[in-house]
Design a protein around this motif. Structure first.
Motif, PDB file in Angstrom:
ATOM      1  N   ASP A 190       0.832  -1.210   0.000  1.00 32.83           N
ATOM      2  CA  ASP A 190       0.000   0.000   0.000  1.00 32.83           C
ATOM      3  C   ASP A 190       0.863   1.254   0.000  1.00 32.83           C
ATOM      4  O   ASP A 190       0.544   2.250  -0.670  1.00 32.83           O
ATOM      5  N   ILE A 191       1.954   1.208   0.758  1.00 32.38           N
ATOM      6  CA  ILE A 191       2.862   2.355   0.825  1.00 32.38           C
ATOM      7  C   ILE A 191       3.506   2.630  -0.535  1.00 32.38           C
ATOM      8  O   ILE A 191       3.552   3.771  -1.011  1.00 32.38           O
ATOM      9  N   LEU A 192       4.011   1.581  -1.177  1.00 30.50           N
ATOM     10  CA  LEU A 192       4.665   1.740  -2.471  1.00 30.50           C
ATOM     11  C   LEU A 192       3.673   2.205  -3.535  1.00 30.50           C
ATOM     12  O   LEU A 192       4.015   3.033  -4.390  1.00 30.50           O
ATOM     13  N   LYS A 193       2.456   1.699  -3.486  1.00 32.81           N
ATOM     14  CA  LYS A 193       1.425   2.114  -4.434  1.00 32.81           C
ATOM     15  C   LYS A 193       1.150   3.603  -4.283  1.00 32.81           C
ATOM     16  O   LYS A 193       1.033   4.337  -5.275  1.00 32.81           O
ATOM     17  N   TYR A 194       1.051   4.036  -3.048  1.00 35.25           N
ATOM     18  CA  TYR A 194       0.789   5.454  -2.794  1.00 35.25           C
ATOM     19  C   TYR A 194       1.950   6.316  -3.291  1.00 35.25           C
ATOM     20  O   TYR A 194       1.743   7.344  -3.930  1.00 35.25           O
ATOM     21  N   MET A 195       3.167   5.893  -2.981  1.00 37.60           N
ATOM     22  CA  MET A 195       4.350   6.653  -3.363  1.00 37.60           C
ATOM     23  C   MET A 195       4.491   6.764  -4.884  1.00 37.60           C
ATOM     24  O   MET A 195       4.823   7.826  -5.418  1.00 37.60           O
ATOM     25  N   ILE A 196       4.232   5.670  -5.583  1.00 33.47           N
ATOM     26  CA  ILE A 196       4.480   5.617  -7.027  1.00 33.47           C
ATOM     27  C   ILE A 196       3.341   6.224  -7.837  1.00 33.47           C
ATOM     28  O   ILE A 196       3.582   6.942  -8.812  1.00 33.47           O
ATOM     29  N   TYR A 197       2.110   5.959  -7.426  1.00 32.37           N
ATOM     30  CA  TYR A 197       0.965   6.386  -8.226  1.00 32.37           C
ATOM     31  C   TYR A 197       0.228   7.596  -7.639  1.00 32.37           C
ATOM     32  O   TYR A 197       0.143   8.653  -8.278  1.00 32.37           O
TER      33      TYR A 197
END
Length: 212
Positions: A64-71
């Motif tokens: 969830d963290i990486l998704k938020y950061m990237i997108y």
């Protein structure tokens, strides 16, 4: 003709300045601390066999963290509630390696619905508190508060430190650093924010106020 040329030149200069600011903001926002990713992956690796459910929980939060950061964070503004979810996911991962369940306190006051904010503007202060705060010492944890009052956002992070210079020195080197954050604030909220840094004997506090 001279007036037309001046107008065209002026517009081009404004566009160049706008592009430069956008590029600088993108660079500042992209300076994610890689230590967080490395430490999280190593920590999850230690749970793989003995606590598979914890591993699954951690992987979900990290995803969830990486998704938020990237997108999600690639836009100029995000909903404050999404930013809060990002912070909560970050805290959840950090708690996996901390023995004291009450080490971190996160309080929210006021109506956060439909409020827009620049993405990943608050997390550096939280990350700094975890990085330099005293761990596994009873009563020496991290306190975070977010308050919405009228048209102002007030974000306060306090943590106990090993000595009065550790937090200050850390901001002069790598990572997010307060210098990075101040630059972002200057670009995004010129004249509409205040940033206070308070250092006591063993407590480091950052107070950020933004006019929404």
């Amino acid at each position: 003709r001279i007036a037309i040329d001046w107008f065209v030149s002026s517009q081009k200069q404004k566009e160049i300045e706008k592009q430069n600011i956008s590029s600088e903001l993108a660079l500042l926002r992209s300076q994610i601390n890689p230590h967080f990713l490395f430490n999280t992956l190593n920590n999850l690796n230690s749970f793989v066999y003995r606590e598979p459910e914890t591993t699954y929980f951690g992987i979900t939060k990290l995803s969830d963290i990486l998704k938020y950061m990237i997108y999600d964070a690639s836009t100029d503004k995000v909903f404050l509630d999404n930013e809060i979810s990002y912070i909560n996911n970050f805290i959840a991962l950090q708690k996996l390696r901390i023995k004291d369940p009450d080490y971190i306190q996160f309080q929210i006051e006021g109506n956060t619905k439909d409020i827009l904010i620049s993405p990943m503007l608050l997390i550096p202060f939280v990350e700094n508190a975890f990085k330099h705060g005293r761990k596994n010492v009873e009563g020496k944890g991290i306190s975070i508060s977010l308050k919405i009052s009228e048209d102002n956002l007030i974000f306060i992070v306090s943590n106990y430190i090993l000595d009065s210079t550790s937090a200050t020195n850390s901001n002069k080197n790598g990572g997010f650093g307060l210098k990075n954050i101040k630059r972002r604030l200057d670009l995004l909220y010129p004249g509409d924010y205040s940033l206070e840094i308070l250092k006591e004997t063993d407590i480091f506090t950052v107070k950020l106020s933004i006019k929404l």
